[in-house]
Design a protein around this motif. Structure first.
Motif, PDB file in Angstrom:
ATOM      1  N   SER A  11      41.395  18.938   4.033  1.00 43.41           N
ATOM      2  CA  SER A  11      40.572  17.998   3.467  1.00 43.41           C
ATOM      3  C   SER A  11      41.405  17.355   2.479  1.00 43.41           C
ATOM      4  O   SER A  11      42.026  18.017   1.657  1.00 43.41           O
ATOM      5  CB  SER A  11      39.377  18.322   3.164  1.00 43.41           C
ATOM      6  OG  SER A  11      39.488  19.372   2.167  1.00 43.41           O
ATOM      7  N   GLN A  12      41.015  16.067   2.125  1.00 47.01           N
ATOM      8  CA  GLN A  12      41.570  15.193   1.250  1.00 47.01           C
ATOM      9  C   GLN A  12      40.515  14.406   0.283  1.00 47.01           C
ATOM     10  O   GLN A  12      39.980  13.639   1.233  1.00 47.01           O
ATOM     11  CB  GLN A  12      42.833  14.470   1.297  1.00 47.01           C
ATOM     12  CG  GLN A  12      43.773  15.338   1.933  1.00 47.01           C
ATOM     13  CD  GLN A  12      45.168  14.553   2.138  1.00 47.01           C
ATOM     14  OE1 GLN A  12      44.903  13.670   2.996  1.00 47.01           O
ATOM     15  NE2 GLN A  12      46.278  14.768   1.805  1.00 47.01           N
ATOM     16  N   ARG A  13      40.024  14.440  -0.826  1.00 47.19           N
ATOM     17  CA  ARG A  13      39.051  13.732  -1.425  1.00 47.19           C
ATOM     18  C   ARG A  13      39.442  12.971  -2.647  1.00 47.19           C
ATOM     19  O   ARG A  13      39.951  13.612  -3.585  1.00 47.19           O
ATOM     20  CB  ARG A  13      37.819  14.706  -1.679  1.00 47.19           C
ATOM     21  CG  ARG A  13      36.733  13.800  -2.194  1.00 47.19           C
ATOM     22  CD  ARG A  13      35.364  14.608  -2.454  1.00 47.19           C
ATOM     23  NE  ARG A  13      35.685  15.890  -3.323  1.00 47.19           N
ATOM     24  CZ  ARG A  13      35.030  15.536  -4.695  1.00 47.19           C
ATOM     25  NH1 ARG A  13      34.468  14.254  -5.243  1.00 47.19           N
ATOM     26  NH2 ARG A  13      35.123  16.398  -5.635  1.00 47.19           N
ATOM     27  N   THR A  14      39.536  11.758  -2.712  1.00 44.18           N
ATOM     28  CA  THR A  14      39.919  11.079  -3.955  1.00 44.18           C
ATOM     29  C   THR A  14      39.009  10.468  -4.764  1.00 44.18           C
ATOM     30  O   THR A  14      37.825   9.997  -4.259  1.00 44.18           O
ATOM     31  CB  THR A  14      40.918   9.962  -3.649  1.00 44.18           C
ATOM     32  OG1 THR A  14      41.972  10.417  -2.800  1.00 44.18           O
ATOM     33  CG2 THR A  14      41.294   9.248  -4.790  1.00 44.18           C
ATOM     34  N   THR A  24      43.288  13.399  -6.561  1.00 49.02           N
ATOM     35  CA  THR A  24      43.122  13.677  -4.930  1.00 49.02           C
ATOM     36  C   THR A  24      42.917  15.217  -4.890  1.00 49.02           C
ATOM     37  O   THR A  24      43.956  15.870  -5.329  1.00 49.02           O
ATOM     38  CB  THR A  24      43.780  13.057  -3.885  1.00 49.02           C
ATOM     39  OG1 THR A  24      43.852  11.883  -4.108  1.00 49.02           O
ATOM     40  CG2 THR A  24      43.470  13.437  -2.403  1.00 49.02           C
ATOM     41  N   GLU A  25      41.856  15.850  -4.396  1.00 50.10           N
ATOM     42  CA  GLU A  25      41.773  17.163  -4.119  1.00 50.10           C
ATOM     43  C   GLU A  25      42.400  17.422  -2.670  1.00 50.10           C
ATOM     44  O   GLU A  25      41.809  17.035  -1.870  1.00 50.10           O
ATOM     45  CB  GLU A  25      40.315  17.723  -4.301  1.00 50.10           C
ATOM     46  CG  GLU A  25      39.887  17.560  -5.814  1.00 50.10           C
ATOM     47  CD  GLU A  25      38.318  18.166  -5.891  1.00 50.10           C
ATOM     48  OE1 GLU A  25      37.930  18.385  -4.916  1.00 50.10           O
ATOM     49  OE2 GLU A  25      37.974  18.281  -7.123  1.00 50.10           O
ATOM     50  N   HIS A  26      43.020  18.413  -2.608  1.00 50.95           N
ATOM     51  CA  HIS A  26      43.631  18.700  -1.309  1.00 50.95           C
ATOM     52  C   HIS A  26      43.455  20.211  -1.236  1.00 50.95           C
ATOM     53  O   HIS A  26      43.609  21.107  -1.709  1.00 50.95           O
ATOM     54  CB  HIS A  26      45.239  18.481  -1.147  1.00 50.95           C
ATOM     55  CG  HIS A  26      45.562  17.419  -1.676  1.00 50.95           C
ATOM     56  ND1 HIS A  26      45.854  16.260  -0.763  1.00 50.95           N
ATOM     57  CD2 HIS A  26      45.901  16.656  -3.145  1.00 50.95           C
ATOM     58  CE1 HIS A  26      46.621  15.359  -1.553  1.00 50.95           C
ATOM     59  NE2 HIS A  26      46.378  15.481  -3.041  1.00 50.95           N
ATOM     60  N   SER A  48      46.242  16.173  -6.517  1.00 51.36           N
ATOM     61  CA  SER A  48      47.433  15.191  -7.084  1.00 51.36           C
ATOM     62  C   SER A  48      46.723  14.005  -7.917  1.00 51.36           C
ATOM     63  O   SER A  48      45.429  13.877  -8.065  1.00 51.36           O
ATOM     64  CB  SER A  48      48.095  14.716  -5.547  1.00 51.36           C
ATOM     65  OG  SER A  48      47.034  14.097  -4.798  1.00 51.36           O
ATOM     66  N   VAL A  49      47.710  13.500  -8.691  1.00 58.95           N
ATOM     67  CA  VAL A  49      47.233  12.419  -9.525  1.00 58.95           C
ATOM     68  C   VAL A  49      48.324  11.400  -9.483  1.00 58.95           C
ATOM     69  O   VAL A  49      49.295  11.411  -9.471  1.00 58.95           O
ATOM     70  CB  VAL A  49      46.987  12.863 -10.933  1.00 58.95           C
ATOM     71  CG1 VAL A  49      48.426  13.523 -11.466  1.00 58.95           C
ATOM     72  CG2 VAL A  49      46.442  11.668 -11.859  1.00 58.95           C
TER      73      VAL A  49
END
Length: 377
Positions: A11-14, A24-26, A48-49
């Motif tokens: 999953s990835q959530r920004t 973004t959370e991965h 990530s940022v």
């Protein structure tokens, strides 16, 4: 250099955060044991940022989205990353054109946890010991390579490599990366983490005890919350040798740490980062894994964490900061490592300590990027 399969992106959530950042959370799945990829997976978390585009007409081009990656490798072992906005070097790095990945190394933070409770669910003590051994730098580096491939799957070939920045133990991971998977690296920044190229921790602790005596101060850590650190700290120096509780054995060579001495005119000194077997009796969480810790301390079956021949022909640019007064990574051993890594450029100073990246960030980064940009004051 073996081929590594890309991690599976779960999953990835920004979302936006203060300071004009997009985080973004991965969540990724990687093999629990990279030598046996069929044997199940664990989950690895990272944030990530990148800068948030506040233009009236946002630039959605590939060049804007596919910025060069910089992966941050946290100190430890066994420490998670904070949120990107809580690192004082995030904005500085983004301003230089990177996007940053902050990795919760396996077993830490929001990655599949390694605690006394979760370890107990793995099986008997021998199974627990074998499982815990999968949490050294060698496994962390392969996780990184798998994640890099997943994140850059649709990038053009010239953009697939990434930069790494390693603080303390993160620098040790960087040396492992440079040794075994340099094909994934564009450049490497190392702060207080030029790993001593030793195969046993004894020489490391002989030197660090002397440095602790000079500094006359101790490290404060809640070991109940740091199982990975407590069990794997000494084995991160091991190749084909057992640690056999190195710091405990060698402390007897330094009388200033002896609680039983009778000379009242002599002070008793605190130790530093060292781990001792009695901690696995005194700390309630560590007590649950005492037998597992003893098994690992007596285990000599440790693969290499560095390859001196590869380091001697290294072609990845390496920029390092090394601190003369470092109480955790011996300066002289670090400089020996620097001399063995082809092309390694080092900024040295005696006015910073091991936390220079945090306490003197602007100066440390200025010096590191001056090495990168070949700027001489």
């Amino acid at each position: 250099m073996s081929s590594i399969a890309a991690a599976k992106i779960i999953s990835q959530r920004t979302y936006p955060v203060g300071g004009k950042l997009n985080v973004t959370e991965h969540f990724f799945d990687v093999p629990k044991d990279h030598s046996k990829p069929e044997g199940g997976t664990i989950r690895v978390f990272a944030r990530s940022v990148k800068k948030r585009d506040s233009a009236i007409v946002p630039d959605s081009s590939k060049d804007k989205e596919q910025l060069p990656w910089m992966c941050y490798l946290q100190g430890g072992p066994g420490m998670p990353c904070r949120a990107p906005q809580n690192y004082n070097f995030t904005q500085t790095t983004l301003d230089r054109g990177y996007q940053l990945l902050y990795l919760d190394q396996r077993g830490t933070g929001l990655s599949t946890p390694l605690t006394a409770s979760t370890l107990g669910m793995r099986g008997n003590n021998e199974v627990q010991a074998r499982y815990t051994k999968l949490y050294r730098a060698d496994s962390i580096v392969i996780d990184c390579e798998a994640i890099r491939q997943a994140l850059t799957a649709d990038y053009p070939e010239e953009k697939k490599k990434w930069s790494i920045i390693g603080q303390s133990f993160g620098g040790f991971c960087s040396i492992t990366y440079l040794s075994f998977h340099p094909e994934g690296l564009r450049e490497s920044f190392i702060f207080g983490g030029l790993q001593p190229l030793v195969k046993s921790p004894d020489e490391v602790y002989r030197r660090l005890y002397k440095k602790v005596i000079q500094h006359r101060r101790s490290a404060a850590t809640c070991f109940d919350e740091h199982l990975i650190y407590s069990i794997l700290h000494e084995p991160l120096y091991c190749e084909g040798n057992a640690s056999n509780w190195s710091a405990h054995r060698l402390m007897s060579e330094y009388r200033v740490f002896d609680l039983d001495k009778t000379d009242e005119d002599e002070p008793i000194y605190f130790t530093g980062e060292m781990i001792y077997p009695w901690m696995f009796e005194d700390y309630s969480e560590l007590r649950k894994v005492q037998d597992t810790a003893n098994r690992i301390a007596s285990d000599s079956d440790w693969p290499a964490l560095w390859d001196e021949k590869q380091l001697e022909k290294n072609d990845v640019p390496v920029y390092a900061a090394s601190y003369v007064e470092d109480m955790y990574v011996d300066f002289d051993l670090s400089m020996e490592t620097a001399r063995k890594v082809k092309g390694c450029k080092v900024f040295t100073t005696n006015v910073m300590f091991h936390d220079g990246m945090r306490s003197k960030m602007e100066e440390v980064f200025k010096q590191a990027f001056a090495l990168r940009d070949d700027v001489v004051d």
